[in-house]
Scaffold this motif. Structure first.
Motif, mmCIF file in Angstrom:
data_model
loop_
_atom_site.group_PDB
_atom_site.id
_atom_site.type_symbol
_atom_site.label_atom_id
_atom_site.label_comp_id
_atom_site.label_asym_id
_atom_site.label_seq_id
_atom_site.Cartn_x
_atom_site.Cartn_y
_atom_site.Cartn_z
ATOM 1 N N SER A 39 108.982 22.278 76.021
ATOM 2 C CA SER A 39 107.870 21.746 76.816
ATOM 3 C C SER A 39 107.650 22.528 78.104
ATOM 4 O O SER A 39 106.738 22.203 78.882
ATOM 5 C CB SER A 39 108.129 20.269 77.150
ATOM 6 O OG SER A 39 109.304 20.134 77.956
ATOM 7 N N ALA A 40 108.489 23.518 78.357
ATOM 8 C CA ALA A 40 108.381 24.314 79.592
ATOM 9 C C ALA A 40 108.381 25.796 79.245
ATOM 10 O O ALA A 40 109.221 26.559 79.707
ATOM 11 C CB ALA A 40 109.514 23.977 80.538
ATOM 12 N N VAL A 41 107.421 26.200 78.415
ATOM 13 C CA VAL A 41 107.343 27.582 77.954
ATOM 14 C C VAL A 41 106.393 28.383 78.849
ATOM 15 O O VAL A 41 105.270 27.926 79.126
ATOM 16 C CB VAL A 41 106.867 27.648 76.489
ATOM 17 C CG1 VAL A 41 106.628 29.081 76.060
ATOM 18 C CG2 VAL A 41 107.889 26.975 75.583
ATOM 19 N N ASN A 42 106.864 29.550 79.311
ATOM 20 C CA ASN A 42 106.046 30.466 80.126
ATOM 21 C C ASN A 42 105.436 29.786 81.340
ATOM 22 O O ASN A 42 104.267 30.001 81.682
ATOM 23 C CB ASN A 42 104.940 31.093 79.271
ATOM 24 C CG ASN A 42 105.483 32.093 78.268
ATOM 25 O OD1 ASN A 42 106.556 32.654 78.454
ATOM 26 N ND2 ASN A 42 104.742 32.310 77.197
ATOM 27 N N GLY A 52 110.173 30.230 87.486
ATOM 28 C CA GLY A 52 109.440 30.174 86.237
ATOM 29 C C GLY A 52 110.348 30.158 85.019
ATOM 30 O O GLY A 52 111.585 30.095 85.135
ATOM 31 N N THR A 53 109.738 30.208 83.837
ATOM 32 C CA THR A 53 110.479 30.196 82.573
ATOM 33 C C THR A 53 109.944 31.297 81.658
ATOM 34 O O THR A 53 108.891 31.890 81.918
ATOM 35 C CB THR A 53 110.334 28.837 81.862
ATOM 36 O OG1 THR A 53 108.945 28.613 81.562
ATOM 37 C CG2 THR A 53 110.843 27.709 82.732
ATOM 38 N N ASP A 54 110.685 31.547 80.571
ATOM 39 C CA ASP A 54 110.248 32.557 79.606
ATOM 40 C C ASP A 54 109.625 31.883 78.381
ATOM 41 O O ASP A 54 109.383 30.673 78.365
ATOM 42 C CB ASP A 54 111.411 33.458 79.218
ATOM 43 C CG ASP A 54 112.501 32.709 78.432
ATOM 44 O OD1 ASP A 54 112.397 31.467 78.290
ATOM 45 O OD2 ASP A 54 113.440 33.363 77.975
ATOM 46 N N SER A 55 109.400 32.663 77.334
ATOM 47 C CA SER A 55 108.714 32.159 76.142
ATOM 48 C C SER A 55 109.563 31.184 75.338
ATOM 49 O O SER A 55 109.053 30.524 74.427
ATOM 50 C CB SER A 55 108.302 33.329 75.243
ATOM 51 O OG SER A 55 109.452 34.066 74.839
ATOM 52 N N MET A 56 110.860 31.098 75.643
ATOM 53 C CA MET A 56 111.729 30.134 74.959
ATOM 54 C C MET A 56 112.067 28.947 75.829
ATOM 55 O O MET A 56 112.936 28.143 75.492
ATOM 56 C CB MET A 56 113.016 30.841 74.489
ATOM 57 C CG MET A 56 112.784 31.859 73.386
ATOM 58 S SD MET A 56 114.304 32.649 72.800
ATOM 59 C CE MET A 56 114.600 33.815 74.147
ATOM 60 N N SER A 229 109.390 43.275 78.701
ATOM 61 C CA SER A 229 108.156 43.805 79.271
ATOM 62 C C SER A 229 107.005 43.815 78.270
ATOM 63 O O SER A 229 105.841 43.626 78.636
ATOM 64 C CB SER A 229 108.397 45.225 79.788
ATOM 65 O OG SER A 229 108.844 46.071 78.739
ATOM 66 N N GLN A 230 107.303 44.054 76.983
ATOM 67 C CA GLN A 230 106.251 44.033 75.976
ATOM 68 C C GLN A 230 105.634 42.644 75.873
ATOM 69 O O GLN A 230 104.420 42.495 75.730
ATOM 70 C CB GLN A 230 106.808 44.474 74.620
ATOM 71 C CG GLN A 230 107.254 45.930 74.589
ATOM 72 C CD GLN A 230 107.804 46.327 73.234
ATOM 73 O OE1 GLN A 230 108.036 45.482 72.380
ATOM 74 N NE2 GLN A 230 108.027 47.619 73.048
ATOM 75 N N GLU A 231 106.483 41.632 75.970
ATOM 76 C CA GLU A 231 105.987 40.258 75.941
ATOM 77 C C GLU A 231 105.108 39.974 77.154
ATOM 78 O O GLU A 231 104.098 39.268 77.058
ATOM 79 C CB GLU A 231 107.174 39.297 75.904
ATOM 80 C CG GLU A 231 106.788 37.828 75.927
ATOM 81 C CD GLU A 231 108.012 36.937 75.963
ATOM 82 O OE1 GLU A 231 107.865 35.787 76.397
ATOM 83 O OE2 GLU A 231 109.091 37.386 75.570
ATOM 84 N N CYS A 237 102.627 37.025 81.684
ATOM 85 C CA CYS A 237 103.647 36.339 82.491
ATOM 86 C C CYS A 237 104.350 37.357 83.386
ATOM 87 O O CYS A 237 105.461 37.815 83.096
ATOM 88 C CB CYS A 237 104.645 35.620 81.582
ATOM 89 S SG CYS A 237 103.908 34.377 80.513
ATOM 90 N N TRP A 238 103.723 37.726 84.484
ATOM 91 C CA TRP A 238 104.186 38.809 85.344
ATOM 92 C C TRP A 238 105.572 38.557 85.935
ATOM 93 O O TRP A 238 106.318 39.494 86.225
ATOM 94 C CB TRP A 238 103.186 39.021 86.482
ATOM 95 C CG TRP A 238 102.882 37.756 87.244
ATOM 96 C CD1 TRP A 238 101.863 36.891 87.001
ATOM 97 C CD2 TRP A 238 103.627 37.210 88.352
ATOM 98 N NE1 TRP A 238 101.904 35.830 87.885
ATOM 99 C CE2 TRP A 238 102.976 36.009 88.724
ATOM 100 C CE3 TRP A 238 104.757 37.614 89.046
ATOM 101 C CZ2 TRP A 238 103.418 35.201 89.769
ATOM 102 C CZ3 TRP A 238 105.216 36.826 90.092
ATOM 103 C CH2 TRP A 238 104.547 35.634 90.441
ATOM 104 N N TRP A 239 105.920 37.273 86.147
ATOM 105 C CA TRP A 239 107.193 36.960 86.796
ATOM 106 C C TRP A 239 108.401 37.348 85.936
ATOM 107 O O TRP A 239 109.489 37.553 86.455
ATOM 108 C CB TRP A 239 107.252 35.469 87.129
ATOM 109 C CG TRP A 239 107.055 34.551 85.954
ATOM 110 C CD1 TRP A 239 108.012 34.033 85.131
ATOM 111 C CD2 TRP A 239 105.805 34.050 85.456
ATOM 112 N NE1 TRP A 239 107.450 33.248 84.150
ATOM 113 C CE2 TRP A 239 106.083 33.225 84.345
ATOM 114 C CE3 TRP A 239 104.477 34.202 85.850
ATOM 115 C CZ2 TRP A 239 105.097 32.581 83.609
ATOM 116 C CZ3 TRP A 239 103.485 33.553 85.136
ATOM 117 C CH2 TRP A 239 103.790 32.744 84.028
#
Length: 273
Positions: A39-42, A52-56, A229-231, A237-239
Motif C-alpha cells: 500500500s506504500a509503493v513509490n 520515500g519508498t521504492d516499487s516494492m 536507475s532504469q526503474e 521516482c527521482w528520490w
C-alpha cells in the motif's frame, strides 16, 4: 610558505556519523529491512516515510541505513586485504635480488594492465554466487599492485640502512625486520593509498551492482540502490536515485578529504627530513 592543510573536521565528523548510523541501523531505522508494504509503493519523501519508498514498498531510509553496513564493510575489508598483500609483496620485492625484484614488478605491472573490473568479474564467476564477503575478498586481492610499488620503493630506499643491515646480520627474521624496522618507516607513505582504496572499493561495488553483477537483490547496499536507475527513468521516482547517490558521494568526498590530508601531511614529513 605554503599554507598548511588543516585536519578536515567536517569530513571526519560526517564520515563518523554515517558509519555510526549504519552500524546502529537496527536502533535507528524506522522499519524492518524486510518489510514490503504493497500500500506504500513509490511514495515520495514525506509523511510516514521520510525519504520515500521504492516499487516494492520498502522504506528508503531503512535501506540506506542497512545498505551502508555492506558498502562500508566492503570498502574497509577490501582495503585491509589489499594493504596486507601489498606490504608483504612490496617488502619481498624490495629486499630480493635484482632478478627476483624485476620478475615481481613485471607481474604487478601485468596485473595493472588488465582492467580491474574485468578481473573482478572473472574471479567472482570462479567464486560463485556473490556476497558482501566474496566482493570484499576479490576487490581486496585485485587492489594491491599500486600500493606494493610504493612499498617496494620505500624499502629500496631504507633497505641498505645500517640498522636494517645490523638486524639482518643478527639473524633477524623477515617478519621481525618488517614489524620492527620497515613498517614504521613507510606506513605513513601508504596511508593515502589505503584511504583511497576504501573509496575505490565502494565505487567498484556500486559499479558491479549497477551492471547487475553485484550483491543479490536480497542484500541491500548503496550500489544496489543505485542499480534501480532504469526503474527511475520509467517511473519518475527521482528520490530512488538522487538520495542514495548523494549519500554515496558525500561518503566518498569525506574519504577523499581524509586521504588528501594524510598525503599532504606525509609530504611535509618527508620534506622536513
Amino acid at each position: 610558505m605554503k599554507r598548511e592543510k588543516r585536519f578536515p573536521k567536517a569530513a571526519f565528523t560526517a564520515l563518523i556519523i554515517i558509519i555510526l548510523a549504519s552500524t546502529f541501523a537496527g536502533l535507528i531505522a524506522p522499519y524492518s529491512p524486510d518489510l514490503m508494504d504493497s500500500s506504500a509503493v513509490n511514495l515520495p519523501p514525506g509523511g510516514g516515510h521520510l525519504l520515500g519508498t521504492d516499487s516494492m514498498g520498502r522504506d528508503l531510509l531503512t535501506m540506506l541505513l542497512y545498505g551502508g553496513r555492506y558498502s562500508i564493510a566492503i570498502g574497509f575489508i577490501s582495503a585491509l586485504i589489499s594493504t596486507a598483500i601489498a606490504v608483504i609483496y612490496g617488502v619481498v620485492s624490495g629486499i630480493a635480488p635484482r632478478v627476483v625484484d624485476d620478475l615481481l614488478m613485471r607481474f604487478s605491472e601485468l596485473l595493472l594492465s588488465i582492467p580491474s573490473i574485468l578481473l573482478i568479474i572473472f574471479l567472482q564467476a570462479l567464486w560463485g554466487n556473490p556476497s558482501w564477503l566474496s566482493l570484499s575478498v576479490i576487490i581486496g586481492i585485485t587492489g594491491w599492485p599500486n600500493i606494493s610499488k610504493i612499498v617496494r620503493s620505500e624499502v629500496r630506499q631504507i633497505g641498505e640502512s645500517d640498522y636494517i643491515l645490523a638486524a639482518r646480520t643478527m639473524e633477524g627474521g623477515f617478519w621481525y625486520v618488517l614489524r620492527r624496522h620497515l613498517l614504521p618507516n613507510f606506513i605513513s607513505s601508504i596511508m593515502f593509498m589505503v584511504v583511497t582504496n576504501i573509496g575505490q572499493a565502494m565505487i567498484t561495488e556500486s559499479t558491479l551492482s549497477f551492471l547487475g553483477l553485484g550483491l543479490p537483490l536480497t542484500t541491500v547496499s548503496w550500489g544496489s540502490l543505485l542499480s534501480m536507475s532504469q526503474e527511475v527513468l520509467l517511473t519518475g521516482c527521482w528520490w530512488l536515485i538522487l538520495i542514495p547517490g548523494v549519500v554515496l558521494i558525500v561518503t566518498l568526498v569525506c574519504v577523499t578529504e581524509l586521504g588528501e590530508y594524510v598525503r599532504k601531511k606525509n609530504n611535509r614529513m618527508h620534506s622536513n627530513l
